[in-house]
Structures are given as C-alpha cells and as structure tokens.
Enzyme design. Structure first.
Site, PDB file in Angstrom:
ATOM      1  CD  GLU A   1     113.290  77.452  77.629  1.00 48.06           C
ATOM      2  OE1 GLU A   1     112.556  76.538  78.061  1.00 48.06           O
ATOM      3  OE2 GLU A   1     114.452  77.274  77.223  1.00 48.06           O
ATOM      4  CG  ASP A   2     113.263  82.786  77.719  1.00 52.26           C
ATOM      5  OD1 ASP A   2     113.981  81.762  77.690  1.00 52.26           O
ATOM      6  OD2 ASP A   2     112.718  83.270  76.717  1.00 52.26           O
TER       7      ASP A   2
END
Ligand code: MN
Length: 733
Positions: A76-77
C-alpha cells in the site's frame, strides 16, 4: 523501537521452531521499504508494522503471520509489489499482505449498503486466509493506541468504525483483551464526558474501599491453599466502557452497579473448578440468578468458564470466573490460541489438516458465531454488525465464501458462484447431504451444486429465488430457451415451405434476405415464423421474388374431405395445404417437447388419435384432435395448419389428459359405480364436476388422465356397459 533480535526472541519463546531467517528477512525488508517515511507521531513509519508484529507475538501466532504483519503496509505505502513479496517470502505471505492491502481502505461510509459491501470485502479477504483478520485487528489496535497523534477531526470517524466493527469482531472471535482495550480507547474519544464521569466514579470507589482488589485476592489464595488446591488468582476492575454500557443498558447508577470488581481463579483441572465454586459459595453469600456454567455448556466461540457473583468480604459484589489454565488461554487469545496453538505446533497442525483447512475451519466457525452466537442481541446491541443479520454466509466445497441475503436457496447460491452453474443446476448437497434446490440456506452451510449440461432453468425458479442476479439470469435463460424453441419450429416450417413449393433452400440464401424481412438475424427470422408473426410464404417470396404462393382453397376447407380424407378411417393421413402425405410431419412428444407445444385446452388429444397443429401467434403450436369442433375457426387461415404426428415410444409410461361427460341414472351409488369403473380401468381422475341434474339423470364431467387412445376407448366402453350409465361422451377442446 524493538530490535530485530528482540522480536525473534519473543517469537522463539513460544514457538521454538519458528523460522528465524524468515523473521529477520521480513524485518530488514520492511524497514528498508518504508525507508524514511514517518508516522503522524514523528516516529519512523517502520515502528508501526513492528509494533503490530509485537502485538501478534502476544497472541502467539505463527511465524508467517508475524512476517506478514511486518510487511502489511508495504504494498500500500511503498514501491513494493505483490510479486516482490512473493518472490522473497512465498505465496502464502504474499496473499496475506495482499489481503491486508485490499481491506486497508475499509472506511466507515455513511451509507449502510456501502458499509455492508466493505464488510463483505473484508470477509472475502479473510476467507482467503483467516490470519488476515488477526493482523488487521493488531494493526487497528496499534493505530488506536497512537490515535492521539492523528488530527482531532479524523479521530472520531476512526473510533466509530473501531467501536462498531473491529471491537465486536475481536470479541466475537474470543479476543476479549483486545476488544476491551479497543472499546476503552473509543469510549474516551467518542464520549469524553461519559468516560470522565465513569473514571471519576471509579476513583471515588477506590478511595472508599481501599486496596480491595489485593485484599480479596489474598483472601481467595488463602482459601485455595487451605483446601490444598493449586491455582492462581487475578483481580481487576471492570473496564470503563463496559461499566458505562451496563449503566446504559440497565439504567442504573454507578453506585448500584452489581460488579465493578472481577476475579479470575485459574486451577489445574475441571474437578478443581467445581471445588473452588463450592468454597466460594460457602464463604460468601452468592447472588441468585448470576451463576452460569460455561464449562458444561461452552459458548460458541469455545469460551469455557464458571461465572458466579458473591457478596464479598467488604459487602461489595464480586464477580468470579473460575476456569482451568487451558480454558484461560483460549479466553485470552481466543480462537487464535485455539486454532493455532492448542496442543500442536503450526507445522504439525498443517500436516494433519492442511493449511487451507486450518484457516477455513477457523473462519467458518468465526462467521457462524458472528451471526448465530449464543446471545446475538447483546453482541449486536451496540454494533453495526447487525448488518450480518440479513445475510447468510455459505461456502463452496473448496471453502470459498458466498454471502447471500437471508432466505436464499441453493439456486441463488449456484447463480452467485457462476451463471453457468445456476443455469445447469439439477440438485445440491448441503453439508454433504442431498437436499432440494429450494431449501433455505443457513449460516455456515457448505453447498455443493450438482449440474447437468442438458438442464435449462425452469421458469418457475424465478419466483423461488431472492437474489437479483439469479432472477435476471433465470429470466434470460428462459427467454433464450423459448426463443430457441420457436426458432427450431420456424426452421422446420420454412424448410417444409420450400419443399412444398419445390424450391431449393440454403442457409446462405435465407441469410441474404434477412434485412428484407426486417429482422436482426436469421435466428430471429426462424423465431418469428415459429411464433406465427411471420408467414413462411413471405420468407419464400423474399428469396424468390417472382414466386406466387398457391392458396389451394378447397370448398371443404381444412376440415373437409379435400383436406383430410375420410375421417375415422385409419389409413387416411391428414395434410397441410399443398403437401402430399405425412412424411414430413412434425413429431409431437408431448409437453416436454423441444417445440413450443401445448394441447388444446378443455379436452386435448391423446396418443394414437390423429392430430393437427395450429400455429398460434406468440404461443407456438396448439395440438387438436382432428375431430375437434374448434378447428373450424381456422378454416380461413390455411397457413396456420401444421402437419403433426405422435412420436410416443411403445411402452412410454406417461399420461395425457382427456375429458368425458358421463350421464348416469339418478340413483344411490351411481357415482361410486362410475368411480369404481375408473379405478378398475386405471383411469386417473383429476377432477369431477357436476354439470347438470334432472330428476332422472345426473351429468358429470370427468377430467381424467389416460395412457393413449386405446386406453381411453376401453374406459368409455366399460362405462357404457354399466346399466346405470346412460351415456358417455368425449369432450374435445
Ligand atoms: Mn498498518
């Protein structure tokens, strides 16, 4: 921040066989991936996944889950992809991390439906690997612990979502510690005034009763020792949120609360549990109606314990939980402890059950308890999980989760799996047992759909299903099946029309005139002819424009000798206009024919007797006995007449409806006599109607079912042979 070796040590403490190398690689990889990213607190971002992993070590989960926890925010990041994770850590961990990424954006949405959809997504991710839920809950717990760093306007929303979804979810799978901690953080964020009030009252209570917890703990320990029981005692105050919720629910003031204090006695075995109960009830008066034995009757999430409330040494009500160490473990760690670390190591368990089975059983039980717990009201009272009330969760034999609305049947299930599965469904097994496709599904059902390529969904299913997908698919399949029937009929009619006219016919020629006939496709031309919307002669004319259609209208019309020869003579064939002989007649098998066929209402034909088909717009062919008086209505429309013949196999056991009018002499026992003849001759009586009654006669209409014309004739002859029967006549539609 926890050091690499510290984490590994923590895991090794409860799982000596843990893969140290895996843990080290996950640690280093996640730390590098997050690089210089920072949390709202100003800490390096990596401190978050590391803390999540640390929380999970308290739950004593397997090493793969710990590794996934460290990696859970990388896709996700950071730049990391699933492929990266898979190549480095294997497919299982990659699936876990991907599952966590999918549910990362599970936001609280105002709309109920959207929220339900989010929950569904989460359950689907969890269904793939149940360990996703453990990591997700640990992730949420750490985010809640650090919520004060988040801007105030965002806090409430996150807390609401936690209180409504994650806290109850944690509780429901048996992780009470986590549930309580989540609830208390939310309580302070969402209801600061109430929280402050409860805290103040708790302070006042403490100063009033002094070090009461230690006092009672010692008292209990002495009593255990005096009775030679090995055990441990832990006392505590109830959590603020749980106190507040009880105040709300029971509309009582803080002073009236029955049990702010709770004690837990843990002993070595079950007999000792009951001995402790006896000791406690002997020493202090117990409060009636507060005793519960979850040892003999465990809760659905495997919670086992004895609960009782006594009036303690300082006249305080004290709640007691008495259980064994093993039971305490399950109560603390929930299903995580039970499923992952009961008696075996993960590896041993996997060897026995297989990885999938473990995750799947765990989830299955979780979801069962979610919706059908021992006390759903209590559970749902303050939660949004009531959304689950309207849904049932079922599984394919492979463990795929299928969520359906309550009241859904295996037909809905089949269509939810795949439209093809629904269209070809012929039966099903629920939890390994054969069951009707119309059964109502229940939570946790494992449903196996049996299919057959030959099957077409019966139109009646449309009213039996509850899901829109099933309904529209059935409608489409039915429409398609009917269209195919009409097209099949139309194709035969057109073929014969060309034959009759002595003209050659090919698909290519027909296809070339489709636009002229104003139909989108040849299939539609066939269907239109089959439906009686398009005249077959017009199709011939479209191909051969100079063709003049003969309309050999004879004086007698279709019912006369010019058309059908002498009625009643066995060798006489009936014909359609312009056609010689009956060689090309459409074979009629009855109502399950592949043609859109129905029998004339109110007295249809039976096999063995001569029949004619009338093309009826929008309905296909209606079959009449050749003597039917109704046929005269079609005299002026010769193109609607179709040559048909029976195609019933010798010995085929199938009944056809016929209608008789029987006149009997009006005397006692006459009806019984008719019924007896019917029974003797094996006629199936469908319906009896009194048609007319005079002083001397009764006229009765019988709807019966017979095998064929021979059978019908026998019945009529036998009836006529009875003295009290005046007349027997067949009614033709
Ligand atoms: Mn996270």
């Amino acid at each position: 921040m926890m050091r690499q070796y510290e984490l590994v040590e923590r895991v090794k403490r409860y799982n000596p066989r843990a893969d140290e190398d895996l843990l080290n690689r996950a640690y280093v990889y996640a730390m590098k991936a997050h690089g210089s990213q920072k949390r709202a607190s100003g800490d390096p971002y990596f401190s978050h996944p590391l803390e999540v992993a640390a929380i999970l070590t308290e739950l004593r989960v397997d090493d793969e889950t710990i590794a996934a926890a460290m990696l859970h925010d990388t896709i996700e990041d950071t730049e990391t992809t699933r492929t990266d994770i898979e190549s480095r850590f294997g497919a299982d961990i990659a699936t876990l991390v991907e599952g966590l990424t999918k549910i990362k954006k599970l936001d609280l949405v105002s709309k109920k439906a959207a929220q339900a959809e989010n929950l569904r997504k989460m359950l689907l991710a969890v269904a793939e690997d149940a360990r996703v839920l453990l990591v997700k809950l640990a992730d949420r717990l750490h985010n809640m612990r650090t919520l004060h760093y988040v801007p105030p306007d965002k806090r409430a929303r996150i807390a609401e979502e936690t209180l409504e979804i994650y806290a109850p979810l944690a509780g429901r799978i048996g992780m009470q510690e986590m549930r309580e901690e989540l609830e208390d953080i939310c309580f302070h964020v969402l209801m600061p005034d109430a929280a402050t009030m409860v805290m103040q009252r708790l302070d006042a209570f403490r100063s009033r009763s002094g070090p009461i917890i230690a006092f009672i703990e010692n008292d209990l320990r002495e009593k255990l020792a005096a009775n030679g029981i090995q055990g441990d005692v832990k006392g505590r105050e109830k959590r603020p949120y749980s106190i507040w919720r009880k105040m709300e629910r029971k509309s009582v003031s803080f002073e009236q609360l029955p049990d702010i204090l709770g004690f837990r006695v843990m002993v070595g075995n079950i007999p000792d549990c009951y001995r402790v109960l006896g000791i406690v009830h002997n020493a202090w008066p117990f409060v009636p109606g507060r005793f519960k034995d979850y040892i003999s009757t465990p809760k659905q999430n495997d919670y086992r314990s004895i609960h009782t409330t006594v009036v303690g040494p300082k006249h305080q009500r004290v709640e007691l939980q008495i259980r064994t160490q093993a039971m305490d473990e399950i109560a603390e760690y929930g299903i995580a402890a039970h499923a992952l670390y009961k008696d075996q190591t993960v590896a041993e368990r996997d060897a026995v059950l297989g990885k999938e089975a473990r995750a799947y059983n765990w989830l299955r039980r979780t979801i069962e308890t979610l919706a059908e717990g021992d006390n759903p009201e209590e559970f749902l009272e303050h939660t949004k999980l009531e959304l689950f009330h309207d849904q049932v969760f079922c599984f394919t034999p492979k463990g795929l989760l299928i969520t359906l609305p309550r009241g859904a049947s295996p037909i809905d299930f089949a269509y939810a799996v795949h439209t093809d599965v629904g269209n070809h469904a012929v039966g099903c097994r629920i939890n390994g047992r054969n069951a009707p496709l119309t059964s109502e599904l229940r939570n946790g059902d494992e449903v196996e759909i049996l299919t057959s390529e030959a099957q077409v969904p019966p139109p009646a299913w449309e009213s039996l299903v509850v899901t829109g997908k099933a309904r529209s698919s059935i409608r489409r399949a039915t429409r398609e099946a009917v269209r195919k029937q009409f097209a099949g009929l139309g194709r035969r009619i057109i073929e014969r029309a060309f034959e009759r006219m002595g003209k050659p016919q090919t698909e290519e020629k027909l296809a070339s005139v489709v636009p002229r006939l104003a139909r989108p496709s040849l299939e539609d031309v066939y269907a239109a002819v089959g439906r009686g919307e398009l005249h077959s002669g017009d199709v011939v004319k479209a191909v051969f424009p100079d063709f003049k259609e003969e309309t050999p209208k004879t004086a007698a019309g279709p019912n006369g000798a010019g058309w059908f020869g002498v009625q009643g003579a066995d060798e006489v064939k009936f014909k359609v206009p312009g056609q010689e002989g009956a060689g090309g007649a459409l074979p009629i098998r009855g109502l399950s024919d592949d043609l859109p066929v129905r029998f004339a209402p109110g007295g249809g034909p039976v096999p063995g007797e001569r029949i004619v088909g009338i093309l009826t717009s929008g309905e296909g062919i209606t079959i009449y006995p050749i003597q039917s008086p109704s046929l005269s209505a079609f005299d002026e429309e010769p193109w609607r007449w179709l040559d048909v013949r029976w195609d019933v196999e010798e010995g085929e056991r199938r009944r056809y409806p016929a209608r008789l009018v029987v006149s009997v002499i009006n005397e006692p026992g006459s009806l019984a006599e008719v019924a007896r003849v019917m029974a003797e001759t094996d006629a199936n009586i469908d319906n009896i109607e009194m048609r007319a009654k005079t002083k001397d006669f009764r006229e009765m209409l019988f709807d019966i079912e017979v095998w064929n014309i021979k059978h019908l004739t026998t019945i009529m002859t036998d009836l006529k042979a009875k003295p009290m029967i005046a007349n027997v006549e067949r009614v033709l539609g």
